[in-house]
Design a protein around this motif. Structure first.
Motif, PDB file in Angstrom:
ATOM      1  N   ARG A  12      41.662  41.514  47.508  1.00 26.97           N
ATOM      2  CA  ARG A  12      40.212  41.657  47.371  1.00 26.97           C
ATOM      3  C   ARG A  12      39.531  40.327  47.665  1.00 26.97           C
ATOM      4  O   ARG A  12      40.078  39.264  47.360  1.00 26.97           O
ATOM      5  CB  ARG A  12      39.848  42.093  45.947  1.00 26.97           C
ATOM      6  CG  ARG A  12      40.447  43.429  45.534  1.00 26.97           C
ATOM      7  CD  ARG A  12      40.113  43.727  44.081  1.00 26.97           C
ATOM      8  NE  ARG A  12      40.652  45.016  43.643  1.00 26.97           N
ATOM      9  CZ  ARG A  12      40.520  45.505  42.413  1.00 26.97           C
ATOM     10  NH1 ARG A  12      39.873  44.778  41.497  1.00 26.97           N
ATOM     11  NH2 ARG A  12      41.030  46.674  42.103  1.00 26.97           N
ATOM     12  N   PRO A  13      38.320  40.365  48.239  1.00 31.37           N
ATOM     13  CA  PRO A  13      37.587  39.116  48.458  1.00 31.37           C
ATOM     14  C   PRO A  13      37.319  38.396  47.136  1.00 31.37           C
ATOM     15  O   PRO A  13      37.172  39.033  46.083  1.00 31.37           O
ATOM     16  CB  PRO A  13      36.276  39.580  49.104  1.00 31.37           C
ATOM     17  CG  PRO A  13      36.571  40.924  49.663  1.00 31.37           C
ATOM     18  CD  PRO A  13      37.587  41.539  48.753  1.00 31.37           C
ATOM     19  N   ILE A  14      37.268  37.076  47.199  1.00 31.79           N
ATOM     20  CA  ILE A  14      36.951  36.253  46.036  1.00 31.79           C
ATOM     21  C   ILE A  14      35.482  35.855  46.157  1.00 31.79           C
ATOM     22  O   ILE A  14      35.151  34.905  46.887  1.00 31.79           O
ATOM     23  CB  ILE A  14      37.847  35.001  45.983  1.00 31.79           C
ATOM     24  CG1 ILE A  14      39.323  35.378  46.112  1.00 31.79           C
ATOM     25  CG2 ILE A  14      37.610  34.233  44.680  1.00 31.79           C
ATOM     26  CD1 ILE A  14      40.248  34.195  46.352  1.00 31.79           C
ATOM     27  N   PRO A  15      34.562  36.540  45.482  1.00 31.71           N
ATOM     28  CA  PRO A  15      33.130  36.308  45.714  1.00 31.71           C
ATOM     29  C   PRO A  15      32.666  34.907  45.342  1.00 31.71           C
ATOM     30  O   PRO A  15      31.725  34.376  45.938  1.00 31.71           O
ATOM     31  CB  PRO A  15      32.446  37.369  44.850  1.00 31.71           C
ATOM     32  CG  PRO A  15      33.467  37.776  43.838  1.00 31.71           C
ATOM     33  CD  PRO A  15      34.792  37.623  44.511  1.00 31.71           C
ATOM     34  N   GLU A  16      33.309  34.276  44.358  1.00 32.87           N
ATOM     35  CA  GLU A  16      32.884  32.946  43.925  1.00 32.87           C
ATOM     36  C   GLU A  16      32.987  31.906  45.037  1.00 32.87           C
ATOM     37  O   GLU A  16      32.322  30.877  44.999  1.00 32.87           O
ATOM     38  CB  GLU A  16      33.748  32.483  42.736  1.00 32.87           C
ATOM     39  CG  GLU A  16      33.562  33.295  41.475  1.00 32.87           C
ATOM     40  CD  GLU A  16      34.505  34.489  41.406  1.00 32.87           C
ATOM     41  OE1 GLU A  16      34.672  35.043  40.304  1.00 32.87           O
ATOM     42  OE2 GLU A  16      35.081  34.872  42.461  1.00 32.87           O
ATOM     43  N   VAL A  17      33.830  32.166  46.025  1.00 34.22           N
ATOM     44  CA  VAL A  17      34.085  31.199  47.085  1.00 34.22           C
ATOM     45  C   VAL A  17      32.963  31.150  48.116  1.00 34.22           C
ATOM     46  O   VAL A  17      32.686  30.106  48.701  1.00 34.22           O
ATOM     47  CB  VAL A  17      35.420  31.550  47.788  1.00 34.22           C
ATOM     48  CG1 VAL A  17      35.613  30.721  49.053  1.00 34.22           C
ATOM     49  CG2 VAL A  17      36.589  31.341  46.830  1.00 34.22           C
ATOM     50  N   LEU A  18      32.277  32.282  48.322  1.00 33.63           N
ATOM     51  CA  LEU A  18      31.416  32.444  49.486  1.00 33.63           C
ATOM     52  C   LEU A  18      29.955  32.142  49.194  1.00 33.63           C
ATOM     53  O   LEU A  18      29.380  32.665  48.240  1.00 33.63           O
ATOM     54  CB  LEU A  18      31.541  33.869  50.028  1.00 33.63           C
ATOM     55  CG  LEU A  18      32.974  34.327  50.366  1.00 33.63           C
ATOM     56  CD1 LEU A  18      32.972  35.764  50.824  1.00 33.63           C
ATOM     57  CD2 LEU A  18      33.585  33.414  51.428  1.00 33.63           C
ATOM     58  N   GLU A  19      29.331  31.351  50.046  1.00 38.13           N
ATOM     59  CA  GLU A  19      27.911  31.056  49.912  1.00 38.13           C
ATOM     60  C   GLU A  19      27.067  32.318  50.072  1.00 38.13           C
ATOM     61  O   GLU A  19      26.058  32.492  49.410  1.00 38.13           O
ATOM     62  CB  GLU A  19      27.489  30.025  50.968  1.00 38.13           C
ATOM     63  CG  GLU A  19      27.859  28.604  50.612  1.00 38.13           C
ATOM     64  CD  GLU A  19      27.305  27.599  51.612  1.00 38.13           C
ATOM     65  OE1 GLU A  19      26.858  28.035  52.688  1.00 38.13           O
ATOM     66  OE2 GLU A  19      27.334  26.399  51.311  1.00 38.13           O
ATOM     67  N   GLN A  20      27.470  33.211  50.960  1.00 35.41           N
ATOM     68  CA  GLN A  20      26.678  34.395  51.236  1.00 35.41           C
ATOM     69  C   GLN A  20      26.637  35.348  50.055  1.00 35.41           C
ATOM     70  O   GLN A  20      25.808  36.243  49.994  1.00 35.41           O
ATOM     71  CB  GLN A  20      27.205  35.117  52.480  1.00 35.41           C
ATOM     72  CG  GLN A  20      28.653  35.537  52.378  1.00 35.41           C
ATOM     73  CD  GLN A  20      29.169  36.128  53.679  1.00 35.41           C
ATOM     74  OE1 GLN A  20      29.308  37.331  53.795  1.00 35.41           O
ATOM     75  NE2 GLN A  20      29.452  35.298  54.661  1.00 35.41           N
ATOM     76  N   GLU A  21      27.520  35.155  49.088  1.00 36.30           N
ATOM     77  CA  GLU A  21      27.528  36.014  47.905  1.00 36.30           C
ATOM     78  C   GLU A  21      26.605  35.481  46.814  1.00 36.30           C
ATOM     79  O   GLU A  21      26.483  36.059  45.768  1.00 36.30           O
ATOM     80  CB  GLU A  21      28.956  36.139  47.361  1.00 36.30           C
ATOM     81  CG  GLU A  21      29.906  36.843  48.315  1.00 36.30           C
ATOM     82  CD  GLU A  21      29.469  38.244  48.652  1.00 36.30           C
ATOM     83  OE1 GLU A  21      29.101  39.010  47.733  1.00 36.30           O
ATOM     84  OE2 GLU A  21      29.474  38.598  49.841  1.00 36.30           O
TER      85      GLU A  21
END
Length: 556
Positions: free
Chosen positions: A547-556
């Motif tokens: 699953r994607p790790i949302p904490e990593v991404l600026e777009q999240e």
């Protein structure tokens, strides 16, 4: 209509049109959050890197290597492999496919193939020919990997306009990350050649820039004495330089610095020795920078992919162990090599125009003989004794040893035809053999293929084993040794188990589209590919279970 009413009517109309225009403007602006488009994505795998190498050696790192990830990027501190065996082939495949061996099919570096009744190599392909060497070292391809990789999906997304180059000292460290559509994969062929080579799967001949690099004598320039980068006494984070837990180079009487024996430096035509020194990492960075420059990676708006795997860290760990001064010096030097790579990326692509992730393909155990001397529970798997006792058990119980066809990767493969001819039930035979192994002192637990087929495990050791279990390729009985127990020499470290010392690895992100920060939330190896796919706005690799790790991404 009065002037007041007319004024109100005009005002309401203007407000209506302004609101509509604003909503349209926001609607047009919204797609900017759909994806981040770096010019170049760089995936880095550091073979056999434990997470605590980041913390243990941190005082010796500069600002532009590992610490650039830590200070300017994102650090996943509780990152783990969620399958076993934890070895190089499955590790690289899992990082780049977002899947586990249960899906991608790379269940080991080598494994027993049920169809051909023979051992097969994860990247081996006898249908290919070597490119750049007359030896068989180039007969490789990713044909045993059943699913796509992140670089595959990026290539498909860009209609093959984006370029993928994969590079490693080890062949499997380049072939598997590159996926099925890589423009090129290169690996270092030591022996008496010291060249970067490839396979006919990718090309008919080496590009001129690779030929020129091979002819430059760069590999030979690294055949030199291995001394510590810093003063030896500064490496207080490691054990004594001279101890009983480390292996020896040819010609050495003690495993101490400087490593400068005649066998190490002047042995004619032996370039394999570079792999077991930090200089293997250095020549990998030299070649990677040359690839960036000569292949034009990251020079337009279509994202390219560069997969780099550092293998010398694994060779050094196997020979000297995780507590050695050799492993510390290797990582201090690797930090400098990472800084060189970042500098080249900054200059060639632009500091805000690329995205990098760094992880490992597995971690490693402390040398068990060292643990035993410290009164920590540990030990060694006596293969000969086990074979002798198990052989007697098979003869007594079934009248024949032929009921077992193979033992590899701590799995037993049974001969189902013989079991049927003996009018036995395969489930019963699996359980009987499992109970026998459970009685051996060094065994922690045992599971059967039937359990892997019929039970859905969601945590703990069985969950890890099941993620590594491929129904068509895996065995009938799965054996887990006690923590700290291995089948290996009394010197050096190894890996492969589902135990936490083999699963806890680093995961670092840096660059375009990456937040600054860290998390202690558990993340797993298959999460890397879908995280990067989300950032890029491309399809997940087609076997993805992470699953994607949302904490990593600026777009999240």
């Amino acid at each position: 209509m009065s002037k007041v009413r007319f004024f109100l009517s005009v005002l309401l109309s203007l407000l209506f049109f302004y609101g509509t225009a604003q909503r349209k403007k926001e609607a047009v602006a919204a797609p900017s959050n759909l994806k981040t488009t770096p010019k170049l994505v760089v995936g880095i795998v550091v073979d056999q890197m434990r997470y605590d190498y980041l913390t243990r050696f941190s005082d010796h790192y500069g600002e532009d290597g590992f610490m650039r990830f830590i200070n300017e990027g994102f650090n996943c501190k509780n990152h783990h492999f969620n399958y076993a065996p934890t070895s190089t082939g499955p590790g690289h495949a899992s990082v780049y496919t977002g899947a586990t061996p249960a899906s991608h099919g790379i269940i080991g570096n080598d494994w027993y193939d049920k169809e051909t009744d023979a051992s097969v190599y994860c990247a081996g392909d006898p249908t290919q020919t070597s490119v750049g060497t007359t030896s068989d070292a180039g007969k490789m391809s990713p044909h045993r990997m059943n699913v796509t990789t992140l670089p595959d999906e990026l290539r498909l997304h860009t209609q093959m306009r984006g370029k993928t180059i994969a590079i490693s000292i080890k062949d499997r460290g380049a072939v598997l990350p590159g996926g099925h559509t890589a423009n090129a994969a290169y690996w270092f062929h030591g022996k008496d050649e010291g060249k970067w080579i490839s396979s006919s799967y990718y090309m008919e001949a080496l590009p001129k820039w690779v030929q020129d690099f091979n002819a430059s004598g760069k590999a030979g320039s690294y055949k030199k004495a291995w001394t510590t980068l810093k003063d030896l006494d500064a490496y207080v984070e490691s054990g004594p330089d001279n101890n009983a837990y480390e292996g020896l180079f040819e010609g050495e009487t003690a495993p101490v610095f400087p490593h400068s024996t005649t066998g190490l430096l002047n042995k004619e035509g032996d370039f394999d020795l570079l792999k077991t020194t930090p200089f293997g990492n250095s020549i990998l960075v030299d070649f990677s920078i040359a690839a960036m420059e000569n292949e034009g990676l990251g020079q337009d708006a279509i994202p390219d992919f560069l997969a780099i795997s550092f293998s010398s860290t694994d060779y050094v760990g196997h020979k000297f162990g995780v507590g050695s001064k050799e492993i510390q010096d290797t990582y201090v030097r690797l930090d400098r090599d990472l800084a060189r790579l970042f500098e080249a990326l900054d200059q060639s692509v632009g500091k805000d125009e690329y995205t990098v992730f760094l992880t490992s393909d597995h971690a490693a155990v402390e040398v068990p003989s060292y643990l035993m001397d410290q009164r920590v529970p540990a030990g060694y798997f006596d293969r000969k004794a086990v074979q002798r006792n198990f052989s007697e058990f098979l003869k007594y119980t079934y009248g024949t040893e032929d009921i077992v066809k193979n033992f590899s990767n701590y799995q037993l493969f049974l001969d189902h035809k013989i079991i049927e001819n003996l009018d036995l039930d395969i489930k019963d035979v699996q359980e009987t053999i499992a109970r026998e192994f459970l009685g051996y002192d060094f065994v922690d637990r045992v599971y059967t293929g039937h359990q892997m087929w019929t039970t859905n495990y969601t945590q703990g050791i069985p969950y890890i084993l099941q993620n590594g279990y491929h129904q068509k390729r895996s065995g009938d009985v799965l054996i887990v040794l006690k923590p700290g127990h291995v089948s290996y020499s009394k010197t050096g470290s190894t890996h492969g188990s589902p135990q936490i010392y083999d699963t806890h690895s680093p995961l670092l992100f840096y660059g375009k589209g990456i937040k600054k920060g860290s998390t202690v939330k558990r993340t797993e190896i298959p999460d890397i590919a879908p995280t990067m796919a989300t950032l890029l706005g491309v399809s997940f690799p087609n076997g993805t279970t992470g699953r994607p790790i949302p904490e990593v991404l600026e777009q999240e």
